[in-house]
Design a protein around this motif. Structure first.
Motif, PDB file in Angstrom:
ATOM      1  N   UNK A  92       7.620 -12.348   1.686  1.00  0.00           N
ATOM      2  CA  UNK A  92       8.636 -12.283   0.340  1.00  0.00           C
ATOM      3  C   UNK A  92       8.226 -13.624  -0.520  1.00  0.00           C
ATOM      4  N   UNK A  93       8.335 -14.551   0.117  1.00  0.00           N
ATOM      5  CA  UNK A  93       7.848 -15.803  -0.502  1.00  0.00           C
ATOM      6  C   UNK A  93       6.279 -15.997  -1.094  1.00  0.00           C
ATOM      7  N   UNK A  94       5.554 -15.524   0.201  1.00  0.00           N
ATOM      8  CA  UNK A  94       4.104 -15.631  -0.372  1.00  0.00           C
ATOM      9  C   UNK A  94       3.452 -14.790  -1.333  1.00  0.00           C
ATOM     10  N   UNK A  95       4.286 -13.792  -1.528  1.00  0.00           N
ATOM     11  CA  UNK A  95       3.996 -12.529  -2.608  1.00  0.00           C
ATOM     12  C   UNK A  95       4.947 -12.773  -3.736  1.00  0.00           C
ATOM     13  N   UNK A  96       5.783 -13.670  -3.875  1.00  0.00           N
ATOM     14  CA  UNK A  96       6.610 -13.912  -5.026  1.00  0.00           C
ATOM     15  C   UNK A  96       6.008 -13.862  -6.391  1.00  0.00           C
ATOM     16  N   UNK A  97       4.749 -14.459  -6.527  1.00  0.00           N
ATOM     17  CA  UNK A  97       4.036 -14.359  -7.885  1.00  0.00           C
ATOM     18  C   UNK A  97       3.296 -13.244  -8.159  1.00  0.00           C
TER      19      UNK A  97
ATOM     20  N   UNK B 124       1.780   1.858   0.065  1.00  0.00           N
ATOM     21  CA  UNK B 124       1.315   0.833  -0.664  1.00  0.00           C
ATOM     22  C   UNK B 124      -0.119   0.429  -0.056  1.00  0.00           C
ATOM     23  N   UNK B 125      -0.447   0.819   1.292  1.00  0.00           N
ATOM     24  CA  UNK B 125      -1.853   0.390   1.678  1.00  0.00           C
ATOM     25  C   UNK B 125      -2.658   1.568   1.694  1.00  0.00           C
ATOM     26  N   UNK B 126      -2.176   2.772   1.034  1.00  0.00           N
ATOM     27  CA  UNK B 126      -3.125   3.958   1.000  1.00  0.00           C
ATOM     28  C   UNK B 126      -4.454   3.709   0.283  1.00  0.00           C
ATOM     29  N   UNK B 127      -5.453   4.377   0.632  1.00  0.00           N
ATOM     30  CA  UNK B 127      -6.602   4.120   0.111  1.00  0.00           C
ATOM     31  C   UNK B 127      -7.917   3.989   0.857  1.00  0.00           C
ATOM     32  N   UNK B 128      -8.759   3.044   1.228  1.00  0.00           N
ATOM     33  CA  UNK B 128      -8.751   1.959  -0.003  1.00  0.00           C
ATOM     34  C   UNK B 128      -9.342   2.389  -1.319  1.00  0.00           C
ATOM     35  N   UNK B 129      -9.999   3.520  -1.423  1.00  0.00           N
ATOM     36  CA  UNK B 129     -10.553   3.952  -2.666  1.00  0.00           C
ATOM     37  C   UNK B 129      -9.999   4.945  -3.525  1.00  0.00           C
ATOM     38  N   UNK B 130      -9.108   5.773  -2.669  1.00  0.00           N
ATOM     39  CA  UNK B 130      -8.166   6.756  -3.617  1.00  0.00           C
ATOM     40  C   UNK B 130      -6.894   6.820  -3.524  1.00  0.00           C
ATOM     41  N   UNK B 131      -6.423   5.475  -3.021  1.00  0.00           N
ATOM     42  CA  UNK B 131      -4.889   5.422  -2.865  1.00  0.00           C
ATOM     43  C   UNK B 131      -4.302   4.194  -3.954  1.00  0.00           C
ATOM     44  N   UNK B 132      -3.215   3.684  -3.513  1.00  0.00           N
ATOM     45  CA  UNK B 132      -2.544   2.667  -4.146  1.00  0.00           C
ATOM     46  C   UNK B 132      -3.125   1.576  -3.940  1.00  0.00           C
ATOM     47  N   UNK B 133      -3.613   1.280  -2.660  1.00  0.00           N
ATOM     48  CA  UNK B 133      -4.354  -0.227  -2.300  1.00  0.00           C
ATOM     49  C   UNK B 133      -3.802  -1.438  -2.608  1.00  0.00           C
ATOM     50  N   UNK B 134      -2.450  -1.482  -2.933  1.00  0.00           N
ATOM     51  CA  UNK B 134      -1.894  -2.691  -3.071  1.00  0.00           C
ATOM     52  C   UNK B 134      -1.598  -3.867  -1.885  1.00  0.00           C
ATOM     53  N   UNK B 135      -1.822  -3.327  -0.896  1.00  0.00           N
ATOM     54  CA  UNK B 135      -1.702  -3.821   0.630  1.00  0.00           C
ATOM     55  C   UNK B 135      -2.989  -3.405   1.306  1.00  0.00           C
ATOM     56  N   UNK B 136      -3.553  -4.532   2.166  1.00  0.00           N
ATOM     57  CA  UNK B 136      -4.795  -4.499   2.634  1.00  0.00           C
ATOM     58  C   UNK B 136      -4.093  -4.177   4.295  1.00  0.00           C
TER      59      UNK B 136
ATOM     60  N   UNK C 119      -0.276 -10.526   9.179  1.00  0.00           N
ATOM     61  CA  UNK C 119      -1.569 -10.284   8.723  1.00  0.00           C
ATOM     62  C   UNK C 119      -1.786  -9.529   7.651  1.00  0.00           C
ATOM     63  N   UNK C 120      -0.634  -8.777   7.020  1.00  0.00           N
ATOM     64  CA  UNK C 120      -0.835  -7.985   5.903  1.00  0.00           C
ATOM     65  C   UNK C 120      -1.053  -8.794   4.835  1.00  0.00           C
ATOM     66  N   UNK C 121      -2.107  -8.461   3.795  1.00  0.00           N
ATOM     67  CA  UNK C 121      -2.244  -9.311   2.624  1.00  0.00           C
ATOM     68  C   UNK C 121      -2.105  -8.445   1.346  1.00  0.00           C
ATOM     69  N   UNK C 122      -1.945  -8.967   0.287  1.00  0.00           N
ATOM     70  CA  UNK C 122      -1.765  -8.301  -0.994  1.00  0.00           C
ATOM     71  C   UNK C 122      -3.066  -8.224  -1.568  1.00  0.00           C
ATOM     72  N   UNK C 123      -3.219  -7.073  -2.374  1.00  0.00           N
ATOM     73  CA  UNK C 123      -4.469  -7.233  -3.161  1.00  0.00           C
ATOM     74  C   UNK C 123      -3.944  -7.304  -4.655  1.00  0.00           C
ATOM     75  N   UNK C 124      -4.125  -8.541  -5.319  1.00  0.00           N
ATOM     76  CA  UNK C 124      -3.628  -9.038  -6.645  1.00  0.00           C
ATOM     77  C   UNK C 124      -4.195  -7.973  -7.713  1.00  0.00           C
TER      78      UNK C 124
END
Length: 467
Positions: free
Chosen positions: A173-178, A296-308, A388-393
């Motif tokens: 939550x802190x890591x993704x705050x911005x 949020x991680x659906x995709x990577x090409x046809x979904x939301x892909x906001x998370x990797x 290990x989950x990351x955001x796709x800004x």
């Protein structure tokens, strides 16, 4: 294979000579070949701890000879040290009340104790499973107490797993705050949020679930030991009840107490159901959160892909390179199982009759399984996915710019109806609302930039200026 003969009121039975269990356990093995499962190890431990506490109490009350008492203590200590675990063999789906499991415990202890005193297995002339190991006890007070104690023994692992998961959600939550993104309600565009806000909310939900578990755990410290068969305490010493719980508290380091009503503690398994219910609530939250993370991680090409997705294994036998949300799927299925187990415990709880709920074995089996699999699943989820989950800004920003939910920002400036018109026009023309409001001359570019300032629109943003 060599055999020995044991006898009870039903007749004689040949039993493998090297087993520490006896005739009653053998009968249970023949009668209940149901699941192929064994009793939970901590349930066995809880049962043996009760036997040790009972021997201590009965010896102090001068109801056991010293050599018998010492032999029983020796046997309990051997089992608690990890020896003879293969001797506890009764299927969880067994005779009502847990009588078969209880007899298995008594027989193994009696035979280890008898050997210590120089008697062969199956000869109970000095240490008897019922007369000595089970002195001042009944299945009806031992098994409910063992069930409660088992949950308390599992508690540190469960609490730690939930607590670690909460901590990592808070860290993320802190890591993704911005990282600003489009909110979604009804699976449709909504006002902006931050990805950190979403993760912080997940942490808060699970923290509340842990509090529920802590609250329901408090009731499990009350034991009905000493009530014997029907809660009256018959066939026990008047001081036994208080003393056996005191001894058990010393052995476990837990603040155990006598149940206010020992008869009620045999009839009613509501405290166990309450704990299971708290596990159910935790599980439904884990399902909800897992569903969100998969979306949020659906995709990577046809979904939301906001998370990797952390890559933990190949996702397909036919589609090369595919990566699936495997750990989220595992956690969800585990939570399904916990919820199903809770339903079984509910049914068992409501079908107790008169002085005893005989369906406690299936309660113990499901409750211990709930705790064990949920603890393990949370550990895998936290250590292999969540850390290990990351955001796709870039993708978060992409969907935010396209979001029709931004129209709501215009309500205080243009009114609801005008904002609704712009929303429809934006959808039709494919022009983002942030640009459309300037193009139609409703705001200057500078004004629009200020109105849609992301740092301002994720918190209360109105200022009073009317008299």
């Amino acid at each position: 294979m060599k055999y020995r003969t044991e006898k009870d009121s039903l007749g004689k039975v040949s039993i493998p000579a090297d087993t520490y269990y006896g005739i009653q356990t053998w009968r249970a093995l023949q009668n209940f070949p149901v699941s192929g499962l064994l009793p939970d190890p901590r349930y066995v431990k809880a049962s043996v701890l009760i036997k040790k506490a009972a021997a201590l109490a009965n010896y102090r009350l001068k109801l056991l000879d010293k050599d018998i008492y010492q032999a029983i203590i020796f046997a309990c200590d051997r089992i608690l040290a990890g020896y003879h675990s293969d001797q506890f063999v009764v299927d969880p789906f067994q005779a009502g009340a847990g009588t078969s499991h209880h007899m298995n415990i008594n027989e193994v202890i009696a035979n280890i104790a008898s050997e210590k005193l120089g008697f062969p297995k199956g000869i109970y002339t000095r240490v008897h499973p019922h007369n000595h190991v089970n002195l001042a006890q009944s299945t009806n007070d031992v098994i409910p107490a063992a069930a409660r104690l088992t949950v308390l023994l599992y508690w540190p692992d469960l609490a730690s797993a939930v607590d670690k998961t909460v901590a990592v959600f808070q860290k993320k939550g802190r890591e993704f705050a911005g990282i600003h993104k489009s909110g979604r309600t009804h699976l449709s565009d909504a006002l902006p949020v931050t990805l950190g806000q979403e993760f912080k909310a997940y942490a808060s939900a699970l923290k509340n679930d842990l509090k529920r578990l802590q609250a329901s755990r408090k009731n499990l410290f009350y034991l009905g030991l000493g009530g014997t068969a029907v809660g009256t305490g018959v066939n026990s010493h008047p001081a036994y009840r208080k003393l056996v719980i005191k001894e058990l508290a010393k052995l476990t380091g837990l603040k155990l107490k006598a149940a206010p009503d020992s008869a009620e503690s045999m009839q009613n398994v509501a405290d166990l159901l309450d704990f299971s219910g708290a596990l159910r609530i935790l599980s439904q939250n884990l399902i909800r959160i897992s569903n969100d993370l998969r979306l949020l991680s659906s995709g990577p090409g046809t979904g939301l892909a906001e998370l990797t997705l952390p890559e933990v294994q190949a996702g397909s036998t036919i589609m090369p390179g595919k990566v699936n949300p495997s750990l989220l799927e595992m956690l969800t299925m585990t939570a399904f199982q916990v919820i199903g187990s809770d339903q079984t415990i509910l049914l068992a709880s409501m079908h107790g009759q008169l002085e005893l709920n005989v369906f406690l074995p299936v309660v113990v089996h499901n409750l211990t399984n709930q705790i064990r699999i949920l603890t393990n699943a949370l550990g895998a989820f936290e250590s292999k996915y969540l850390r290990f989950v990351e955001a796709d800004r870039e993708m978060c920003n992409y969907w935010l710019e396209k979001s029709s939910g931004l129209a709501a920002i215009l309500n205080p400036h243009l009114g609801y109806e005008k904002a609704a018109e712009l929303y429809r026009e934006s959808r039709k023309s494919k022009i983002p609302i942030t640009e459309l409001v300037v193009k139609k001359g409703l705001m200057t570019s500078q004004k629009a930039k200020a109105v849609f300032d992301l740092k301002k629109i994720i918190k209360p943003n109105l200022t009073g200026n009317k008299k």
